[in-house]
Design an enzyme around this catalytic site. Structure first.
Site, PDB file in Angstrom:
ATOM      1  N   SER A   1       0.666  -1.321  -0.083  1.00  0.00           N
ATOM      2  CA  SER A   1      -0.084  -0.080   0.102  1.00  0.00           C
ATOM      3  C   SER A   1       0.968   1.228  -0.210  1.00  0.00           C
ATOM      4  O   SER A   1       0.225   2.290  -0.142  1.00  0.00           O
ATOM      5  CB  SER A   1      -0.911  -0.204   1.335  1.00  0.00           C
ATOM      6  OG  SER A   1      -1.946  -1.022   1.009  1.00  0.00           O
TER       7      SER A   1
ATOM      8  N   VAL B   1       1.456  -3.439   4.109  1.00  0.00           N
ATOM      9  CA  VAL B   1       1.452  -4.575   5.045  1.00  0.00           C
ATOM     10  C   VAL B   1       2.792  -5.422   4.991  1.00  0.00           C
ATOM     11  O   VAL B   1       2.842  -6.468   5.454  1.00  0.00           O
ATOM     12  CB  VAL B   1       0.139  -5.370   4.863  1.00  0.00           C
ATOM     13  CG1 VAL B   1      -0.962  -4.726   4.981  1.00  0.00           C
ATOM     14  CG2 VAL B   1       0.402  -5.776   3.180  1.00  0.00           C
TER      15      VAL B   1
ATOM     16  N   TYR C   1      -5.110   5.115   7.500  1.00  0.00           N
ATOM     17  CA  TYR C   1      -6.611   4.501   7.611  1.00  0.00           C
ATOM     18  C   TYR C   1      -7.378   4.991   8.744  1.00  0.00           C
ATOM     19  O   TYR C   1      -7.432   6.241   9.097  1.00  0.00           O
ATOM     20  CB  TYR C   1      -6.472   3.143   7.732  1.00  0.00           C
ATOM     21  CG  TYR C   1      -5.503   2.542   6.329  1.00  0.00           C
ATOM     22  CD1 TYR C   1      -5.935   2.723   5.365  1.00  0.00           C
ATOM     23  CD2 TYR C   1      -4.470   1.669   6.778  1.00  0.00           C
ATOM     24  CE1 TYR C   1      -5.327   2.187   4.001  1.00  0.00           C
ATOM     25  CE2 TYR C   1      -3.850   1.159   5.511  1.00  0.00           C
ATOM     26  CZ  TYR C   1      -4.251   1.551   4.279  1.00  0.00           C
ATOM     27  OH  TYR C   1      -3.417   1.065   3.210  1.00  0.00           O
TER      28      TYR C   1
END
Length: 450
Positions: A66, A261, A243
């Site tokens: 990401s 991740v 997030y």
């Protein structure tokens, strides 16, 4: 380099402090990532002048995952413009996990480009042409941000492709709402390849520094995206990059950031530094446990919070030169004296961590191959915060350890009281009221007794 190693020392101290931190778990839902080394830990920092500093496993290669999202978002913005991209993907914090199945009720748009649904749309917006396929454009963009040619970890790509049904479901859901402009299968395949692009923590720090530098890569000098696009990307990173923990991160750390991740984490201090870490154990939000702690501590230590005013780039160091000096000596000594070279660095304005790093690097530019001694002229410095002072003291201490004579022109005691300077630098640092006197006395010290 000696003085600027003080920055590396700061990274090494953070690495030592957090290397033993336990907790978190690797992203085992992608089988290949579950095989990563849980003890690998690297930290990197790149300045606006393109100076790179690192500690630990900063050269270990891993996949972006990401962390690729802000840079592909930048590519889409550069290609289509903000208004067109905003038709397809929003810019609001979702308050949900990275892989949440959540779209705006009225428009069907994903909340932002940092969550998976929004990133799939952003990737799909990259034009797919016969001459330049979409992934070729993506890989080229990521490589330009990094300042070198990146590649794909094919094993990780296959691992993601075999287990990525949730992302496929997101793509089909997006297609059903009319917010995915291409075939879902093609969009997700490009997205999986994008996530599997391989880089190091040093590469990520360069990429973050490019955004912090207004879209210009500070290492290569190439303008990758416009200043406007860089600001747009940093804005979304600041509000959405972490997030459902984005608000807490911005409050406490104060830097636009993006996690991945695979254990990568980047943060950008506009007009200051690009930062990155690599460590695979993740917290519940999918962020590296060690990386989050280290960047938070580094932001606090260097005063990098976004709401603090940075020093103007390029305005700190006003002179870097060397002077040939024939030291004063008794007539017998003077006849056989050789000219001594003394480095001179002059600074001005208010010094914070960014400005102090520029001064340290300038000190290194004067020698030791060019000059045996160095004079730091602080007469035009109007003030220095505690972080800048600590870095300057550490840099001057390193010069002494490297065997170089140093003196300061410091009539206003900008470096602090003599006792404090002695404690932090391990030396009685000579102070003078004029640059000429300081240079002469340094030359005499290097020349030695007659």
């Amino acid at each position: 380099m000696a003085a600027s190693e003080a920055v590396t020392d700061a990274l090494r101290e953070l690495h030592a402090r957090y290397a033993g931190v336990r907790g978190g778990r690797r992203a085992d839902y992608i089988p290949q990532l579950a095989r990563s080394d849980p003890d690998a830990f690297g930290i990197a920092l790149v300045s606006m002048d393109g100076h790179c500093y690192s500690a630990g496993a900063a050269d270990a290669a891993f996949t972006l995952q990401s962390v690729s999202k802000p840079f592909v978002y930048a590519l889409a913005l550069s290609t289509l413009g903000l208004d067109e991209v905003s038709r397809w993907v929003g810019a609001e914090p979702s308050g949900e996990a990275f892989n949440a199945i959540s779209l705006e009720p009225r428009t069907g748009r994903p909340a932002n480009a940092m969550v998976n649904a929004g990133a799939i749309v952003t990737t799909a917006l990259v034009p797919d042409r016969a001459a330049v396929p979409a992934f070729t454009a993506v890989l080229s963009c990521l490589s330009r941000f990094a300042g070198r040619r990146l590649d794909v970890d094919e094993d990780v790509y296959r691992s993601e492709a075999s287990t990525g049904d949730r992302n496929r479901a997101l793509a089909y859901l997006l297609r059903s709402t009319g917010t995915l402009p291409v075939d879902p299968v093609a969009a997700v395949d490009t997205y999986f390849r994008q996530c599997a692009v391989r880089a190091t923590a040093v590469d990520l720090a360069v990429m973050a520094a490019t955004l912090a530098h207004g879209g210009a890569n500070p290492v290569t000098g190439e303008t990758v995206v416009s200043t406007e696009v860089a600001a747009q990307v940093l804005s979304v990173m600041a509000t959405c990059g972490m997030y459902d923990a984005s608000g807490e991160w911005l409050l406490r750390v104060g830097l636009p950031a993006k996690s991945g991740v695979s254990g990568g984490l980047i943060a950008a201090g506009p007009a200051r530094f690009g930062l990155s870490t690599y460590s695979t154990p993740l917290d519940a939000a999918g962020t590296s446990v060690r990386g989050s702690a280290a960047i938070g501590a580094l932001s606090e230590r260097l005063g990098l919070h976004l709401m603090r005013n940075p020093a103007l780039p390029g305005s700190t160091v006003t002179l870097v030169t060397t002077a040939d000096v024939l030291p004063s000596a008794p007539s017998g000594r003077r006849e056989r004296a050789l000219r001594e070279r003394v480095g001179v660095v002059a600074a001005q304005g208010a010094l914070d961590c960014t400005a102090a790093e520029r001064v340290l690097y300038a000190l290194d530019e004067t020698g030791p191959e060019r000059a045996g001694a160095v004079v730091l002229d602080l007469r035009e410095v109007t003030g220095a915060d505690s972080v800048a002072l600590a870095l300057l003291h550490a840099g001057l201490a390193r010069l002494a350890q490297d065997g170089r004579r140093a003196a300061v022109v410091d009539p206003g005691d900008r470096l602090g009281p003599p006792d404090l300077v002695r404690e932090r630098t391990g030396q009685d640092l000579p102070r003078f009221g004029s640059r000429e006197e300081a240079v002469e006395r340094c030359a005499q010290a290097v020349a030695g007794p007659g």
